[in-house]
Design an enzyme around this catalytic site. Structure first.
Site, short mmCIF file in Angstrom:
data_model
loop_
_atom_site.label_atom_id
_atom_site.label_comp_id
_atom_site.label_asym_id
_atom_site.label_seq_id
_atom_site.Cartn_x
_atom_site.Cartn_y
_atom_site.Cartn_z
N LEU A 206 0.87 -1.18 0.00
CA LEU A 206 0.00 0.00 0.00
C LEU A 206 0.91 1.23 0.00
CD1 LEU A 206 -3.11 0.59 0.30
CD2 LEU A 206 -2.69 0.83 2.75
N HIS A 207 0.85 2.04 -1.07
CA HIS A 207 1.76 3.18 -1.08
C HIS A 207 1.27 4.40 -1.84
CE1 HIS A 207 2.78 1.75 -5.14
NE2 HIS A 207 3.28 2.95 -5.34
N ARG A 208 0.24 4.27 -2.66
CA ARG A 208 -0.14 5.40 -3.52
C ARG A 208 -0.68 6.57 -2.70
NH1 ARG A 208 0.19 4.61 -8.88
NH2 ARG A 208 0.39 2.45 -9.58
N ARG A 239 6.89 5.36 2.26
CA ARG A 239 5.80 6.34 2.26
C ARG A 239 4.69 5.94 3.20
NH1 ARG A 239 3.98 9.97 -1.68
NH2 ARG A 239 1.87 10.71 -1.27
N ASP A 280 -2.10 -1.75 -4.16
CA ASP A 280 -2.44 -0.65 -5.04
C ASP A 280 -1.31 -0.40 -6.04
OD1 ASP A 280 -0.52 0.53 -3.45
OD2 ASP A 280 -1.81 2.13 -2.68
#
Length: 362
Positions: A206-208, A239, A280
């Protein structure tokens, strides 16, 4: 022929591996510029050793910053390198700030630009990746499309004359590494503490920005992962760690166990050992498809629409809106029986890319 490759982030380093190998089988000169956009060793340096990529000829070391600051830093640092090297082609990869900066710097110096992985579209203009890929495609001289769908997107934007179907170099490296993992040439992946590799688990990333920058959005997605009945190995991008701390969101609870990003071969092994993927990430969606593991994508759209065929990938913009029973059933579904097919090519795209660059230069 002299080609300069501009890379700087994990997905680009993976794509660089088969390209560098293809160049090594020719008499062409290949010069690598690493911008340093991903400055975390887990996301950058480890790929040069893990995938057999030659050391970069130049490391710009731009590091972190806002999109404008980072893009500007690459532009400023790369200008003198391109002016000195005067390549026949500047080859840019994917959709990062390094991609756009490399393309703009080359265009300003009247150097021919080729865009690898051209024509991908999410049609979500809030995504910084979408800005980068569209602007790069319209600036580049040669568009190396991975799929027929990408070719259609480029034609719809009036770019058909510059477009060539090259195939997807990610297939080259993914299938090669898959075979070495299955042959036992790599050790077991370093999974988060509490994940038993011999028991069913889901692999998650999960990073966006659209999923991590809003506190309520991030908390909702983490809660959805927490409530799954299967252990979740969450490989936490830097992030995500920063945003979770800023927002006061505890990641390591419920079903979730947090670990660090993995070198590529370990990532492939972790996907193969899993019962499915929740992500994602565009790259991981495709890797799950190639490795025949069901994927649940926490976005309303995907650039890799081919992965949706046969139910291998499902889009879930908001698990809470879907409802817990439906979310759990979808995220933990078994692999479909529908064959995946070969929409991304046969695993020899990198050699074709080198041939296409030589042909178009002539």
């Amino acid at each position: 022929m002299k080609v300069v490759s501009v890379v700087g982030a994990r997905p680009q380093l993976v794509k660089l591996a088969p390209i560098a190998a293809a160049f090594s089988r020719t008499d062409h000169e290949h010069f690598i510029i690493h911008t340093g956009q991903h400055y975390d060793a887990d996301l950058s340096d480890v790929f040069f050793t893990g995938l057999g990529i030659p050391d970069p000829d130049v490391h710009l070391g731009v590091g972190s910053g806002s999109h404008g600051v980072q893009t500007g830093a690459v532009l400023a640092a790369i200008d003198p390198v391109l002016e000195r090297e005067k390549p026949d082609w500047v080859l840019v990869y994917g959709d990062t700030n390094s991609t756009l900066a490399g393309a703009v710097a080359a265009v300003k110096q009247h150097l021919p630009v080729a865009h690898l992985e051209a024509g991908l579209r999410s049609f979500n203009r809030r995504m910084p990746e979408e800005h980068n890929r569209v602007l790069t495609d319209h600036a580049a001289d040669l568009l190396l499309a991975p799929t027929e769908e990408a070719m259609r997107h480029l034609a719809a934007e009036g770019l058909a004359a510059r477009s060539v179907l090259a195939g997807d170099v990610m297939v080259d490296v993914c299938l090669r590494v898959r075979d070495t993992v299955r042959a036992g040439e790599h050790g077991a992946p370093t999974l988060p503490e509490g994940i038993d590799p011999n028991e069913p688990y889901l692999l998650a990333t999960l990073h966006r920005a659209e999923n991590t920058d809003d506190p309520r959005r991030l908390a909702g997605l983490v809660a959805a992962l927490n409530e799954l009945p299967v252990p979740v190995a969450l490989l936490a991008h830097p992030r995500l760690l920063v945003r979770a701390e800023q927002h006061g969101v505890k990641l390591d609870q419920g079903a979730v166990r947090v670990g660090r990003p993995l070198p590529y071969a370990e990532m492939v092994a972790a996907v193969l050992g899993s019962v499915g993927v929740v992500t994602d990430s565009g790259g991981l969606q495709k890797e799950a498809y190639l490795l025949q593991r069901p994927c649940t994508t926490l976005r309303p759209e995907t650039e890799w629409v081919e992965t949706l065929d046969g139910g291998w990938n499902h889009l879930v913009p908001d698990p809470q809106e879907l409802g817990r029973p439906a979310w759990v059933e979808l995220a933990t579904r078994p692999a479909p029986t529908t064959p995946t097919g070969t929409p991304y090519g046969d695993g020899h795209a990198a050699d074709r890319v080198v041939e296409i660059l030589a042909q178009h230069l002539a």
